[in-house]
Structures are given as structure tokens and as C-alpha cells.
Design an enzyme around this catalytic site. Structure first.
Site, PDB file in Angstrom:
ATOM      1  CE1 TYR A 153       3.888  -6.897   4.169  1.00  0.00           C
ATOM      2  CE2 TYR A 153       3.794  -9.475   3.594  1.00  0.00           C
ATOM      3  CZ  TYR A 153       3.503  -7.752   3.023  1.00  0.00           C
ATOM      4  OH  TYR A 153       3.252  -7.938   1.832  1.00  0.00           O
ATOM      5  CG  ASP A 166      -1.872  -1.081   1.163  1.00  0.00           C
ATOM      6  OD1 ASP A 166      -2.588  -1.656   0.156  1.00  0.00           O
ATOM      7  OD2 ASP A 166      -2.560  -1.254   2.587  1.00  0.00           O
TER       8      ASP A 166
END
Length: 229
Positions: free
Chosen positions: A105, A53
Site C-alpha cells: 500500500y 474503504d
């Protein structure tokens, strides 16, 4: 003869409006395709392992492309904020996204939470995800309706740094998870509520943490396909 190339990338998400190219916007995919066109004289479609994103950083994003000729990517000129760490020829069947078998992540929860955050409460919430067959309730609405796989590993240190590994992650999953962990760590939601949300089949409607705290750390491939082994 077509050649497949893999690129290992790092970038500062603040410089881009996410991975996926969009007209009139600075994106990682767009910048990479522009740089490759300038070097090779032809535009090639570049595929990323993760469609990060806007604002999301990367230490180990992987991209792939197929070229109709032998090429060297050593002279690739990339904009500030985007770095090519390594590149290599890959197996003909290699694809940065579909060939991956796991991702890792990192989310810095302290980037949006105060020093009073209770990390033990957040860890108790994460333990509630242990043993679940899927985490579908943590994902935002998306065209793909595949369930989110369970986490294979997680850690949360006393500085609020969260690391998550799974076979795959779905749309906004880590940011949604981080957003609710923030509520738990501040005492605004009970630890058990994360498990209750995760098992739902309805898409996420709760808090979402900012993209700026998230980093794609690593993409994992089968040994026989990993171009960087």
C-alpha cells in the site's frame, strides 16, 4: 466445466463507496458484477483481494470469479473511474483474497499534513515497529480477530509518501498508522508512542487518516498461482 478468472484492476476511489457492494451505493464490486452480468448474461460473485474503504484508490487490485463456461472479458464495459488492466484464466484453486501472500500500500501523508511536517520524526516512529511479532494494536475492531502480521518493508520519502508491505493488513490498519504518523510528524506525539500502540491487544481508538490518501499498489501471489506471470 468451471473456469476461474482473475482480473487486474485500477480505480479512482473518489468514484466509489469502497470495494464491497452495498444497496443503493456505487461500489467497485457492484459495478464489476453489473458489467460482467451485462457481458455474459449472468451474475457471478466477484471476490476482491482487498476490501478497500470508501475513497481508497487502487493501482493493482485483483478480483476473481468462477464461471460455468469459457468466457472472454475483453468487451467488459466499466464505469468511469474503474479500469480493467488485464484479465487471465487462473488455476482452479485461485482466489483473489485467500491466495494472496502479500500486499503493498501507498499513503500520501502530504495529502493531509502541512509542509512543516517532520518526516524524520515519522521515520523514527516507523523504526520502532522493527522486530515486532504483530501489529494488533493498529487495527480497528473487526469480526476477524487474527493478529496483524508485522511489516516486511516500509519506506517514507521526503515528500511524505509512505509505502508499506506485509503478508496481510487488517481493518483500517494503514489509515490508522498514517493517522498516528501524522501526529508524530507534527510533534503532537512522541515517536516511541507508535510502538506502544502497536503492541496493544485492544483495538485502535486513535486518529485515522482519510481514505483519499491511500492506494492499494500491488497484491502478491505464489509464483505457481499467479495468473499474471
Amino acid at each position: 466445466m468451471n473456469e476461474t478468472y482473475a482480473l487486474l484492476l485500477a480505480y479512482d476511489g473518489a468514484a466509489f463507496r469502497g470495494w464491497q457492494k452495498q444497496p443503493g451505493m456505487a461500489t467497485v464490486q457492484g459495478a464489476l458484477e453489473d458489467a460482467i452480468r451485462a457481458l455474459l448474461g449472468k451474475r457471478y460473485a466477484v471476490h476482491g483481494a482487498s476490501r478497500t474503504d470508501a475513497g481508497v484508490h487502487a493501482l493493482g487490485q485483483v478480483a476473481s470469479l468462477r464461471s460455468g463456461r469459457q468466457a472472454s472479458l475483453d468487451g467488459l464495459q466499466l464505469p468511469a473511474g474503474l479500469r480493467l488492466l488485464r484479465w487471465a484464466k487462473a488455476a482452479p484453486s485461485f482466489h483473489a483474497r485467500s491466495s494472496s501472500i502479500a500486499k503493498r500500500y501507498r499513503y500520501d501523508l502530504a495529502s493531509f499534513l502541512p509542509a512543516t511536517a517532520d518526516w524524520d520524526r515519522a521515520r523514527a516512529a516507523l523504526h520502532g515497529l522493527d522486530g515486532l511479532p504483530h501489529l494488533s494494536g493498529l487495527c480497528s475492531p473487526a469480526k476477524e480477530h487474527r493478529p496483524a502480521p508485522p511489516l516486511t518493508r516500509w519506506t517514507l520519502d521526503d515528500g511524505g509518501v509512505l509505502e508499506l508491505s506485509a503478508k496481510a493488513f487488517r481493518k483500517h490498519e494503514v489509515r490508522n498508522l498514517a493517522g498516528h504518523l501524522g501526529a508524530v510528524a507534527l510533534g503532537l506525539a512522541p515517536p516511541a508512542s507508535l510502538r506502544e500502540l502497536a503492541v496493544r491487544m485492544r483495538p485502535w481508538t486513535g486518529a485515522r487518516a482519510p481514505g483519499s490518501g491511500l492506494t492499494l499498489v500491488e497484491v502478491v501471489y505464489p509464483p505457481e498461482l499467479d495468473p499474471f506471470r
